[in-house]
Design a protein around this motif. Structure first.
Motif, PDB file in Angstrom:
ATOM      1  N   UNK B  10      26.338   9.957  44.472  1.00  0.00           N
ATOM      2  CA  UNK B  10      25.904  10.394  43.141  1.00  0.00           C
ATOM      3  C   UNK B  10      24.431  10.801  43.179  1.00  0.00           C
ATOM      4  N   UNK B  11      24.097  11.836  42.434  1.00  0.00           N
ATOM      5  CA  UNK B  11      22.723  12.366  42.356  1.00  0.00           C
ATOM      6  C   UNK B  11      22.181  12.815  43.710  1.00  0.00           C
ATOM      7  N   UNK B  12      23.057  13.446  44.473  1.00  0.00           N
ATOM      8  CA  UNK B  12      22.609  14.060  45.727  1.00  0.00           C
ATOM      9  C   UNK B  12      23.147  15.481  45.796  1.00  0.00           C
ATOM     10  N   UNK B 650      15.294   7.259  46.902  1.00  0.00           N
ATOM     11  CA  UNK B 650      14.178   8.151  46.581  1.00  0.00           C
ATOM     12  C   UNK B 650      14.575   9.152  45.493  1.00  0.00           C
ATOM     13  N   UNK B 651      15.165   8.614  44.418  1.00  0.00           N
ATOM     14  CA  UNK B 651      15.558   9.515  43.335  1.00  0.00           C
ATOM     15  C   UNK B 651      16.629  10.472  43.805  1.00  0.00           C
ATOM     16  N   UNK B 652      16.579  11.699  43.271  1.00  0.00           N
ATOM     17  CA  UNK B 652      17.574  12.691  43.685  1.00  0.00           C
ATOM     18  C   UNK B 652      17.330  13.114  45.134  1.00  0.00           C
ATOM     19  N   UNK B 722      12.828  17.678  38.739  1.00  0.00           N
ATOM     20  CA  UNK B 722      13.772  17.677  39.854  1.00  0.00           C
ATOM     21  C   UNK B 722      14.331  16.270  40.098  1.00  0.00           C
ATOM     22  N   UNK B 723      13.681  15.261  39.540  1.00  0.00           N
ATOM     23  CA  UNK B 723      14.140  13.880  39.735  1.00  0.00           C
ATOM     24  C   UNK B 723      13.947  13.377  41.149  1.00  0.00           C
TER      25      UNK B 723
END
Lengths: 340, 763
Positions: B10-12, B650-652, B722-723
């Motif tokens: 998720x979120x990649x 590290x976030x997105x 960019x997240x």
């Protein structure tokens, strides 16, 4: 790098002629105006660093057709001087009958260098002493005789503890030479008056008061082959170093044993990474002969090997390390499985 | 080690192959020195053989006699250059020591002459024949040398404004049930990027083109212009690919303006390719540091007191420092903290940024100390971190925007097999090897800087993205292309990206791991400007009321909403409606909290980085946990690290493939830093000794048989559009301590000085 002439020697006589012609009588070989070029893995580096400044290079690679054979015949081995390190290391009979040779070659340099470098060039490899390799230091008795030694009280972690003098503590960097000296190898030298054979142990000269004279080779002479008497299936090369590959020894040991019914009939011990020249530890060998092996003996042998060692500011650890390496190499040689 | 790209969580983003992969593996990628020049002359440097003193004179007869020599430039005839301020003091330069200005020598290997010749070979030969006579003065080499001066960093370095503190450390330490005081040392290190510190300078009339590997083309352009006294618009810096930077190319070195000045005088392009050893002294490096850590804790493991004192070596004129206490004082919950950073001046070249400049040395100290404290407490080191985990940093009480530290510890521990560890030191072995397991936390501040971008979209979907970012091997082309492809809904293969050219819209320095966050946020914004124009064309007009609300920030117009949403766009319809063939937009993006002068500074080559601990109401860091297996040969004492396992959040993650490469490289570098890398300094003369890649050891493949990178899913909506949290400098931080902690576990011996070598082991 300075301009130089380049010629290919298509037969040994031409090579010897070309090298002799440029030789000045009183120059040591390392400063001869003409230098032979084989794999080039040391010479070209030193020319770029301005450490070596030959006026002429004589490319002896065309001699490879006659000088690179690997001949293992029953009770002895003959290796052409232009054989590549990688070819010799991969030779099955050498792996079986002379593991110390195969391993000393395999643990040296990198795969790329082993593919280029020749046996003759390898034993002639010059020291890695940082001060020797940096011409901005004037005080190097090897480069400028009588100028002093910057390494003596400089950064000398990699330097020698055996065979040193107050003129030079530069380490002989190679691995293969330890196997050769341990096995009583002979070196075949081709010169103006044909070939001569000398013990490999007589090839290198300890620095003494003339660190610029590194070998007994004369200008115009070339190593054409090495020969090793006997077979040494019970032999090992143990190398301790900072990284797993492509790195010089901090300490290494070439050990070859002839063990019958638990008794050591013959023993050979040579040391690398710790001495100024390929180093045979004969006092240590003497303790082994006729004995049964145990850990206590290993410790005494190791102590004898380093009895004369002298450390400097950063390299004293090599004495204790070297002893452990010798003891461990002996253990490995004693316990290794040998197929008859 | 597998080479397969990780599956995105998720979120990649997608793990697409590198944009520049084929160009690089086929040798088509053109680095700065590959750029063709018209009739160039070649420069070779002569550098000083002393670290302090003066040049009495040159004997150039022999050198001038070399065929092909055009000129030999020394301080007696060098072009006059203006001074440049230090990067960390608002300038562009990595050093204020300007060579060829006078006969004085300030450090080993300072440029003292430049030989110009018709060929590289002639220039090198002549340089070798230059004879210099010096009057040498005994230099101060490092910490223990006589003649150094020491002072607090605060007040000397404009980027180190405060020594963080909170509560009453002295009292709390005094009263703590369990105490630890320990000192740690880190060595001098050099970046040694594959690409040497080359430069090529070509003038066309009054315009100068510089081909040079740089991590900051706008900084270099403005800096060289300032030194030459010309308009920055007359200078262009080009480097479509950079052969590794690691911080060494973030600030301007003196070589560039010198070569540009000589090229102008000669009226001919000049190409300079310095040697590897010259790179040790004509650019920057990581200076050696010393630390004292004091920790006070309760028997339950809760930290009550923490003090971190660090001292760092710098040059005589420049107060460079990294001051990593800004991170180490904020990493764990602790009510009483104090710290002090000092700078020790010696006769050295000025140090500079090197991958994770503050965190590498300072976290080595803290994370080693945490392991020592865990031993004192008879506690699992992972649990000690868990007990002291926090969502609020202790100095200013600001909340972390997100913090997955313990999730990383748990994931990495599981993958590593931490539960198989028997806690007692020296209790695990395998044949000749003593086996040790160790771990450490890693972190790196999340930073952003203003960035511009230009995007051009054609009706057929072909897209061109222009931004003066930097491909230093990190995957900048790839993630920028992915960003444009995703926002514009066009296939990746239709996106062309142009970076590494100061004629493109400005982007910040590729440093502080800010590039992906900054450039992708800018590209997203500009892509949305294009989407908005296209949506406006196909949507009913925004009402005046909607527009008014958007202006005052109450809400967004429907077209803005559509542009910023993920709503797909029918390009044919939109282009028909707009009645054009191409839409092009330029935009300037700045992060929340960026100073007012951000955009002006951006154009003049000053990157205003914000983020990390320096934000007003929050603190943003990326986190990770690293576990290593170390093996120590009981006979030779050789130390190897066969397994490195890291989990990171590290976030997105824009691209799991390129992210994994960054983190893997970081783990390997961290191991290298712990066990191999150190620049040896001759104390007598303050000169670097092992200044080549045979003697300055970095790992070979055989040293890293097992490296595993685990990417955790993390979403953070409080950092940038960019997240993204930068991760280029995340992985090599914790490894130093993890290795030493594992060596302790293997041998029972605590080693507090890097690198650890076999002679440091006593078993």
């Amino acid at each position: 790098m300075r301009p130089f002439s380049y010629q290919r020697a298509t037969d040994p006589d031409l090579a010897v002629q070309a090298l002799s012609a440029a030789a000045a009588a009183n120059n040591p070989l390392t400063q001869a105006a003409a230098q032979p070029l084989a794999g080039g893995t040391t010479l070209i580096d030193l020319m770029k660093l301005d450490v070596m400044r030959p006026a002429a290079l004589v490319d002896i690679n065309p001699l490879a057709s006659g000088w690179s054979a690997i001949e293992s015949k029953g009770d002895g081995l003959r290796l052409g001087a232009l054989a590549k390190m990688s070819d010799v290391a991969a030779h099955t009979e050498i792996q079986r009958n002379y593991p110390v040779i195969a391993n000393s070659l395999n643990l040296a340099a990198s795969a790329q260098l082993r593919n280029m470098a020749t046996l003759g060039g390898n034993v002639m490899q010059r020291t890695r002493c940082s001060y020797f390799r940096d011409v901005s230091y004037e005080n190097c008795n090897k480069r400028n005789p009588g100028s002093g030694c910057a390494a003596m009280d400089g950064v000398n972690r990699m330097h020698a503890v055996l065979g040193t003098s107050d003129q030079c503590i530069a380490t002989y960097p190679g691995d293969f030479a330890q196997a050769l000296i341990a096995l009583d190898a002979m070196v075949e030298i081709t010169g103006r008056s044909g070939t001569r054979n000398v013990p490999f142990a007589d090839l290198h000269k300890a620095p003494g008061s003339t660190p610029d004279i590194e070998t007994t080779l004369q200008p115009g002479e070339l190593i054409s082959a090495f020969s090793v008497p006997g077979r040494w299936p019970r032999s090992v090369y143990l190398k301790a170093r900072d990284r797993q590959s492509y790195e010089f020894a901090l300490s290494s040991a070439a050990v070859a044993l002839d063990v019958q019914d638990g008794t050591i009939r013959d023993a050979r011990v040579a040391l690398g990474g710790v001495a100024t020249v390929p180093w045979r530890a004969r006092e240590a060998e003497a303790l082994l002969k006729g004995q049964k092996f145990d850990d206590d003996l290993a410790q005494r042998v190791a102590a004898a090997a380093f009895a004369d060692a002298r450390g400097r500011q950063h390299n004293s650890f090599k004495i204790a390390l070297g002893k452990r390496v010798v003891a461990r190499a002996l253990q490995q040689a004693v316990t290794m499985e040998v197929r008859s | 080690m597998t080479a397969a790209a990780p599956e995105p969580k998720a979120n990649m983003g997608q793990p697409v192959p590198r944009y520049d992969a084929a160009a690089k593996v086929t040798g088509r990628a053109t680095y700065a020195s590959d750029m063709p020049l018209d009739n160039p002359a070649y420069a070779f440097l002569v550098t000083s053989a002393i670290a302090k003193g003066r040049i009495d004179g040159f004997d150039l007869d022999d050198a001038r006699g070399v065929r092909g020599v055009i000129d030999i430039v020394t301080h007696e005839n060098a072009p006059k250059l203006k001074e440049s301020k230090l990067f960390s003091n608002g300038g562009y330069a990595g050093t204020t020591i300007q060579p060829l200005k006078s006969a004085d020598i300030a450090h080993d290997g300072e440029i003292i002459a430049v030989v110009i010749a018709e060929s590289y070979e002639a220039a090198r030969e002549a340089a070798n024949r230059v004879k210099v006579s010096y009057t040498a003065v005994a230099p101060s080499a490092s910490f223990d040398s006589p003649g150094t001066t020491t002072a607090a960093a605060k007040g000397q370095n404009s980027q180190f404004k405060e020594d963080p503190e909170v509560g009453d450390f002295a009292k709390a330490f005094d009263q703590a049930e369990v105490k630890l005081t320990a000192s740690y040392d880190t060595p001098t290190q050099h970046h040694n990027p594959m690409e040497l510190f080359t430069t090529s300078c070509a003038w066309m009339g009054d315009n100068l083109v510089i081909y040079e590997g740089s991590q900051y083309v706008y900084g270099l352009k403005n800096g060289v212009a300032e030194q030459l006294g010309i308009d920055a618009d007359k200078v262009r810096v080009v480097n479509p690919y950079v052969g590794g930077g690691f911080g060494s190319r973030g600030s301007m070195t003196p070589r560039t303006a010198i070569i540009a000045g000589i090229a102008k005088r000669l009226n001919r392009p000049i190409k300079l390719v310095p040697t590897r050893d010259q790179g040790f002294t004509i650019a920057t490096y990581r200076a050696e540091t010393r630390h004292e850590i004091r920790l006070g804790a309760g028997r339950d493991g809760k930290l009550a007191a923490l003090r971190h004192e660090g001292s760092e070596v710098s040059s005589r004129p420049d107060a460079y420092c990294v001051g990593g206490t800004k991170t180490t004082t904020r990493l764990y919950a602790c009510p009483n903290v104090s710290s002090l950073v000092s700078i020790v001046r010696a006769d050295r070249n000025t140090p500079g940024f090197m991958r994770s400049p503050p965190e590498v040395p300072y976290l080595f100290a803290l994370e080693s100390a945490m392991d020592e404290l865990a031993v004192k407490l008879n506690m699992d080191p992972v649990e000690l971190r868990r007990i002291n985990d926090t969502t609020v940093e202790p100095i200013g009480g600001k909340p972390y925007t997100s913090r997955s530290l313990m999730a990383c510890f748990d994931e990495a521990a599981k993958a590593f097999g931490w539960s198989q560890r028997s806690p007692q030191p020296k209790s695990m072995s395998d044949g000749d090897w003593l086996v040790g397991y160790g771990c450490a936390a890693t972190c790196y501040p999340t930073q952003m800087a203003p960035s511009a971008a230009r995007v051009r979209l054609q009706r057929d979907g072909r897209t061109r993205v222009e931004i003066a970012g930097h491909e230093i091997g990190t995957g900048a082309y790839t993630v920028i292309a992915q960003t444009a492809s995703e926002r514009l809904g066009v296939p990746l293969e239709k996106v062309a990206v142009f970076v590494g050219d100061s004629d493109l819209p400005p982007a910040p320095v590729a440093g502080g791991s800010n590039s992906t966050a900054s450039t992708c946020s800018a590209v997203m914004m500009v892509c949305d400007q294009i989407r908005q124009r296209l949506f406006k064309a196909v949507m009913p007009g925004d009402s005046l009321a909607d527009k008014a609300k958007e202006t005052v920030g109450i809400s967004q117009t429907p077209s803005t909403q559509a542009a910023k949403s993920d709503r797909p766009l029918d390009l044919d319809k939109a282009f028909d409606a707009l009645g054009v063939g191409v839409v092009e937009e330029y935009g300037e993006w700045k992060p929340e909290g960026a100073p007012l002068d951000s955009f002006a500074a951006m154009h003049s080559g000053h990157a205003r980085l914000v983020g990390g601990h320096s934000m007003k109401y929050k603190i943003a860091y990326a986190f990770g946990a690293e576990f290593v297996e170390v093996r120590v040969d009981r006979f030779t004492h050789e130390i190897r690290a066969p397994r490195l396992v890291g989990a990171f959040a590290a976030g997105r993650i824009m691209n799991p493939r390129t992210a994994r490469s960054q983190l893997m490289g970081g783990l390997i570098w961290g191991m290298s830093s712990a066990l191999l890398e150190a620049t040896e300094i001759d104390e007598r003369n303050a000169r670097y000794v092992n200044d080549n890649l045979a003697d300055y050891l970095v790992p070979v493949n055989a040293d890293v048989p097992g490296v595993e990178v685990i990417l955790l899913s993390e979403q953070d909506d409080h950092i940038n559009p960019a997240g993204v949290k930068g991760l280029g400098e995340l992985a090599n931080v914790g490894t130093n301590a993890a290795i030493c902690n594992a060596i302790y576990h293997a041998t029972g011996q605590r080693i507090r000085k890097l690198p650890v070598r076999l002679e440091n082991i006593e078993v």
